[in-house]
Design a protein around this motif. Structure first.
Motif, PDB file in Angstrom:
ATOM      1  N   GLN A 123       5.261   3.415   6.485  1.00 56.33           N
ATOM      2  CA  GLN A 123       5.102   2.455   5.280  1.00 56.33           C
ATOM      3  C   GLN A 123       4.652   3.303   4.230  1.00 56.33           C
ATOM      4  N   PHE A 124       3.644   4.105   4.310  1.00 61.55           N
ATOM      5  CA  PHE A 124       2.933   4.769   3.243  1.00 61.55           C
ATOM      6  C   PHE A 124       3.158   6.483   3.117  1.00 61.55           C
ATOM      7  N   GLY A 125       4.525   6.992   3.475  1.00 59.95           N
ATOM      8  CA  GLY A 125       4.949   8.165   3.335  1.00 59.95           C
ATOM      9  C   GLY A 125       4.109   9.192   3.925  1.00 59.95           C
ATOM     10  N   LEU A 126       3.782   9.086   5.162  1.00 56.50           N
ATOM     11  CA  LEU A 126       2.626   9.863   5.844  1.00 56.50           C
ATOM     12  C   LEU A 126       3.520  10.394   7.177  1.00 56.50           C
ATOM     13  N   GLN A 142      -5.109  13.278   1.529  1.00 53.49           N
ATOM     14  CA  GLN A 142      -6.198  12.811   2.411  1.00 53.49           C
ATOM     15  C   GLN A 142      -6.622  11.358   1.807  1.00 53.49           C
ATOM     16  N   GLN A 143      -6.608  11.249   0.585  1.00 55.74           N
ATOM     17  CA  GLN A 143      -6.802   9.879  -0.063  1.00 55.74           C
ATOM     18  C   GLN A 143      -5.858   8.710   0.548  1.00 55.74           C
ATOM     19  N   ARG A 144      -4.698   9.324   0.684  1.00 54.72           N
ATOM     20  CA  ARG A 144      -3.594   8.014   1.082  1.00 54.72           C
ATOM     21  C   ARG A 144      -3.795   8.053   2.636  1.00 54.72           C
ATOM     22  N   LEU A 145      -4.002   9.054   3.301  1.00 57.71           N
ATOM     23  CA  LEU A 145      -4.469   8.933   4.700  1.00 57.71           C
ATOM     24  C   LEU A 145      -5.735   7.902   4.882  1.00 57.71           C
ATOM     25  N   ALA A 146      -6.774   8.325   4.150  1.00 58.99           N
ATOM     26  CA  ALA A 146      -7.840   7.457   4.374  1.00 58.99           C
ATOM     27  C   ALA A 146      -7.403   6.011   4.019  1.00 58.99           C
ATOM     28  N   ILE A 147      -6.769   5.476   3.056  1.00 56.67           N
ATOM     29  CA  ILE A 147      -6.416   4.170   2.733  1.00 56.67           C
ATOM     30  C   ILE A 147      -5.568   3.572   3.653  1.00 56.67           C
ATOM     31  N   ILE A 175      -1.181   6.587  -5.087  1.00 52.76           N
ATOM     32  CA  ILE A 175      -2.416   5.423  -4.648  1.00 52.76           C
ATOM     33  C   ILE A 175      -2.417   4.184  -5.303  1.00 52.76           C
ATOM     34  N   GLU A 176      -1.984   4.011  -6.516  1.00 51.04           N
ATOM     35  CA  GLU A 176      -1.886   2.761  -7.123  1.00 51.04           C
ATOM     36  C   GLU A 176      -0.931   1.961  -6.692  1.00 51.04           C
ATOM     37  N   ASP A 177       0.353   2.450  -5.886  1.00 49.05           N
ATOM     38  CA  ASP A 177       1.488   1.853  -5.345  1.00 49.05           C
ATOM     39  C   ASP A 177       0.949   1.352  -3.793  1.00 49.05           C
ATOM     40  N   MET A 178       0.046   2.256  -3.271  1.00 45.82           N
ATOM     41  CA  MET A 178      -0.201   1.680  -2.057  1.00 45.82           C
ATOM     42  C   MET A 178      -1.248   0.413  -2.296  1.00 45.82           C
TER      43      MET A 178
END
Length: 242
Positions: A123-126, A142-147, A175-178
């Motif tokens: 879902q979050f492109g990881l 890393q910020q995307r992973l943490a969120i 990040i804003e999209d997440m």
């Protein structure tokens, strides 16, 4: 499956935090309503991050109360909220294993852990980063992973301290999209930022701090068009520096 009963609103009353005779936080009353996007603004040293940590239970206040409206056990309160720090905390393991560990700590069974981790990464492109060591990722990754790791636990309330700090425009937009996805899920968001553009686009409510005091709590549109306090007006005109 997510427990859809909400702990919110969160009501903060007569909150004070003092250290060595100095008042670091002074919040007579603040309300975090269910499903709202709350953005905390203020100059450096205003108490924004400290307010997040105090609400999340990491820093005990000197006096006052931080109470969820729905009575719940302390364990339930902890389970239904999460916090993402300005410098993300990465475990010394792969991206997938970061998810698996967080879910295991929350008591999720192995088969369900793997399903949730796989779905959340997708879902979050990881997904393409699943087997990479988390600590070698870029700052934005890393910020995307943490969120995403926090989101995998289906929190009712998510605190974020400067989630787009030091990121380039592309990473900031990701990040804003997440955060928009989480808002659409029904997660209540409380974040600090120095990015007024993000605050204007994203916020439902603004909480404005100055010198440790909550000076103004307002609908976001009203805050940006007609701030009610001299401090907020000066801040928006880039005249408030401390």
């Amino acid at each position: 499956m997510r427990d859809t009963t909400s702990l919110l609103p969160l009501i903060v009353r007569d909150l004070r935090l003092e250290r060595d005779g100095r008042v670091l936080l002074d919040v007579p009353i603040a309300r975090i309503q269910n499903r709202q996007r709350n953005v905390i603004l203020g100059p450096n040293g205003a108490g924004k991050s400290l307010f997040l940590k105090t609400c999340h239970g990491l820093v005990p206040p000197t006096s006052g109360s931080i109470e969820f409206t729905r009575p719940a056990s302390a364990a339930d309160n902890r389970r239904k909220q999460a916090m993402v720090f300005q410098k993300p905390v990465m475990l010394r393991r792969s991206v997938r294993a970061n998810f698996m560990h967080a879910l295991a700590m929350a008591g999720v069974g192995w088969r369900e852990r793997r399903r949730i981790a796989t779905e959340t990464m997708a879902q979050f492109g990881l997904s393409s980063l699943a087997d990479m060591p988390a600590r070698v990722l870029s700052g934005g990754e890393q910020q995307r992973l943490a969120i995403a790791r926090a989101a995998s636990l289906w929190p009712d309330l998510l605190f974020l301290d400067e989630p787009t700090s030091s990121l380039d425009p592309t990473a900031s937009r990701q990040i804003e999209d997440m955060l928009e996805i989480l808002h659409e899920r029904g997660v209540t968001l409380v974040l600090t930022t120095h990015d007024l553009g993000l605050a204007r686009r994203f916020a439902d409510v603004i909480l404005f701090f100055h010198n440790g005091r909550l000076v103004e709590e307002s609908n976001a549109e009203r805050f940006f068009t007609a701030p009610q306090t001299p401090e907020a007006k000066a801040f928006l005109e880039h005249r408030l520096f401390w």
